[in-house]
Enzyme design. Structure first.
Site: not given
Ligand SMILES: O=c1[nH]cc([C@@H]2O[C@H](COP(=O)(O)OP(=O)(O)OP(=O)(O)O)[C@@H](O)[C@H]2O)c(=O)[nH]1
Length: 621
Positions: A88, A480, A506-508, A523
């Site tokens: 990510d 409540d 009321g108070d439970f 909650r």
């Molecule tokens: O310079 C660049 N910066 C980023 C990217 C591309 O951006 C996406 C980032 O998104 P993510 O990590 O959520 O990944 P997804 O594309 O959604 O694919 P997943 O299926 O793995 O969630 C990523 O694709 C980077 O390559 C870029 O290309 N240049």
């Protein structure tokens, strides 16, 4: 393939890339990796605020992406792949996390924020090793992240607009692709370029080396734990083949980035480490961005609370965009100070700032104005006036107990109900929160078999109305304290089905409970210590007919809680410490409590991001 010895270690394994990103696919296949692509269906919506650092957020998302694919593949074929890789990529600037823009406007906002400045790009990576143990999926996760710093040139509005019109920003973190047209926006890059593109190949290879090629005893290279082994170390790849699970190298230290949950904590850096070319390089500890953000976090909360209290978001919803001077006049405040508050809100992503002035973001329009359907304005004002004050005594509470910390301000009930004003403040806060979660609670289970329900401590009736809306045959009683029911009228929705909801004071703990087939405690239990909870449940149990039910909703952790939610819930004991009464309980504990009080067929279901709902059916005594 001599050029990629560590990648070669994966050649005989079934490797899955849990990513739809064409860039990640390209980087890894260019490196000689053979893999199947199974894009993850994990929704990237973890609560960012619950992570101590942006990198922790990216790593957790990467991990959840990979685990989702591993689980799905195992479920489908009862056979998971050997290795699943998830990643990510996020961009961070001024404490904000930027992901992929949702539309052109969002891309413009992101790129304007990055314009002329330096920002960080983090890619979190998870390498998940899977195995099947008696038909059950077993996973071991190694995760890490890499940080790269990127500086944008000063760019004209025209250029940004043209770039956005090219369509390139839309599927890229931070709204640009450094490998293509977006490269023209960039003045310099510090760190791994491929990390920005979406996959930190170098760090990944180092991790594989740690996993599959641990240093042999007496090997002088053993000290160079961070480097990809030189090609000649691996003439015989097969002798070191093996799973990562029991490998002592599993969870070893990271490179420029670091380890996150699931891996071992980073070791203290040695005075010198060798880089890939063997040259010695000074190793510095990673910059403590997350810690600094935590140190400053209270200021962010206070800025949000203050802007709510001064009705900045209401003014901007009705009349924005407005310049600082006009906003100051409308909220009756100093121009200079208002300007700073507005700057802070814009930096926090609560306001947009353009040449025309300030305007609300979508989140502010939805949640921070005082009278929207999903308003959390009441919660902000309550946190500012009550909870903030309480937390300033956290040290006293930890040292001397809740009584001392509360001092003259009294118990929670005494403070909340000392005047109509404080009662209403509390009710507004609870109303906002309940409305946010009511639908999820009402629909977590099919409750259509019940025709009467009693919401104990149901406050303004937000959940009661949702239950009545969802189940047309249901009559709901909100039970409540008189202080609360007296003011509940002002919170009733206009129109339909209000006749299906009634309020009984009321108070439970002491008053007779209204008769109902289903008792609801949403909650409520976390506010009370064990003896009170037992007392309340035994009262409910003795009123409830066999076949009737009890429904408990709490921010309760599940057994295998994802780290993000566990962290978020981890803050709850602080509230209990200050109030000196209740405590959070896990979903399992709540289930056991219900069983102990004569409820059977106890089931647990998630209710949105925040809550778990536990439903039990009264057995015949
Ligand atoms: O310079 C660049 N910066 C980023 C990217 C591309 O951006 C996406 C980032 O998104 P993510 O990590 O959520 O990944 P997804 O594309 O959604 O694919 P997943 O299926 O793995 O969630 C990523 O694709 C980077 O390559 C870029 O290309 N240049």
């Amino acid at each position: 393939m001599v050029l990629c010895p560590v990648i070669g270690k994966l050649l005989h394994k079934h490797v899955v890339l849990a990513s739809a990103s064409p860039r990640r696919q390209e980087i890894l296949s260019n490196a000689g990796l053979r893999f199947e692509v199974v894009p993850s269906r994990f929704k990237e919506k973890l609560c960012k605020a619950s992570f101590p650092t942006p990198s922790a957020y990216a790593v957790e998302t990467a991990k959840q992406k990979a685990l989702e694919v591993a689980r799905r593949m195992h479920q489908k074929d009862l056979r998971a792949p050997d290795v699943v890789i998830g990643a990510d990529t996020i961009v961070t600037i001024g404490g904000l996390i930027l992901e992929k823009p949702v539309d052109k406007q969002d891309a413009y906002r992101m790129l304007s924020r990055l314009n002329g400045k330096e920002h960080s790009v983090f890619t979190g990576v998870a390498i998940v090793h899977c195995s099947d143990r008696d038909g059950r999926l077993h996973t071991e996760v190694l995760d890490f992240y890499e940080e790269t710093t990127v500086k944008f040139s000063e760019l004209s509005e025209e250029l940004l607009r043209e770039y956005i019109d090219s369509g390139e920003p839309m599927d890229k973190a931070g709204g640009y692709g450094i490998q293509a047209l977006g490269g023209m926006l960039v003045e310099h890059v510090r760190g791994d370029f491929l990390n920005v593109v979406g996959f930190p190949l170098n760090h990944f290879c180092k991790k594989l080396a740690q996993l599959y090629c641990p240093p042999r005893p007496g090997d002088v290279r053993g000290a160079e734990r961070d480097s990809i082994p030189a090609v000649d170390t691996f003439e015989d790849l097969s002798d070191l083949e093996g799973g990562g699970g029991s490998d002592p190298a599993w969870g070893g230290r990271g490179g420029r980035g670091g380890e996150e949950a699931g891996g071992a904590p980073p070791q203290a850096p040695g005075p010198r480490d060798a880089d890939l070319n063997g040259a010695a390089e000074e190793k510095r500890p990673p910059f403590p961005t997350g810690l600094l953000e935590l140190m400053e976090g209270f200021k962010a909360s206070k800025a949000l609370f203050t802007a709510c209290k001064l009705n900045v978001f209401d003014v901007l919803r009705d009349q924005g965009p407005l310049k600082a001077v006009d906003i100051a006049r409308k909220i009756n405040a100093s121009v200079c100070r208002t300007g700073r508050l507005l700057e802070a809100c814009a930096a926090l992503g609560l306001l947009h700032k353009t040449d025309a002035g300030y305007s609300n973001t979508e989140a502010a329009d939805l949640h921070l104005v005082s009278d929207s359907a999903h308003s959390l304005h009441g919660l902000a004002v309550y946190n500012d006036s009550h909870v903030w004050d309480l937390f300033t005594h956290l040290d006293l509470a930890a040292r001397d107990g809740a009584e001392q910390a509360r001092g003259a301000s009294g118990t929670k009930a005494e403070r909340l109900f000392q005047s109509a004003e404080t009662t209403l403040l509390f009710m507004r806060a609870m109303h906002g929160l309940s409305k946010l979660t009511a639908r999820d609670v009402a629909t977590a289970f099919d409750l259509s078999r019940f025709t009467s329900a009693c919401d104990l401590g149901g406050c303004t009736g937000a959940l009661a109305h949702e239950l009545a809306r969802e189940y047309p045959r249901l009559q709901v009683t909100v039970f409540d304290l008189p202080d609360v029911t007296e003011h509940a009228r002002g919170f009733q929705p206009d129109g339909q089905r209000t006749e299906h909801v009634r309020f009984v004071p009321g108070d439970f703990f002491t008053d007779a409970l209204p008769r109902a087939q289903l008792y609801v405690l949403s909650r409520v239990l976390h506010d009370w210590p064990d003896d009170r909870v037992h007392h309340l449940l035994s009262r409910i149990s003795s009123c409830c007919e066999p076949g009737g039910g009890v429904l408990v909703a709490e921010a309760a952790a599940m057994e295998e809680e994802e780290a993000a939610a566990a962290r978020r819930r981890g803050l709850q004991p602080l509230g209990a410490l200050l109030l000196g009464a209740g405590r959070p309980r896990s979903a399992r504990e709540l289930g056991q409590l219900l069983q102990r009080h004569g409820f059977r067929d106890v089931r647990v279901a998630p209710a949105g991001d925040l809550l778990r709902v536990v439903l039990g059916t009264r057995a015949a005594p």
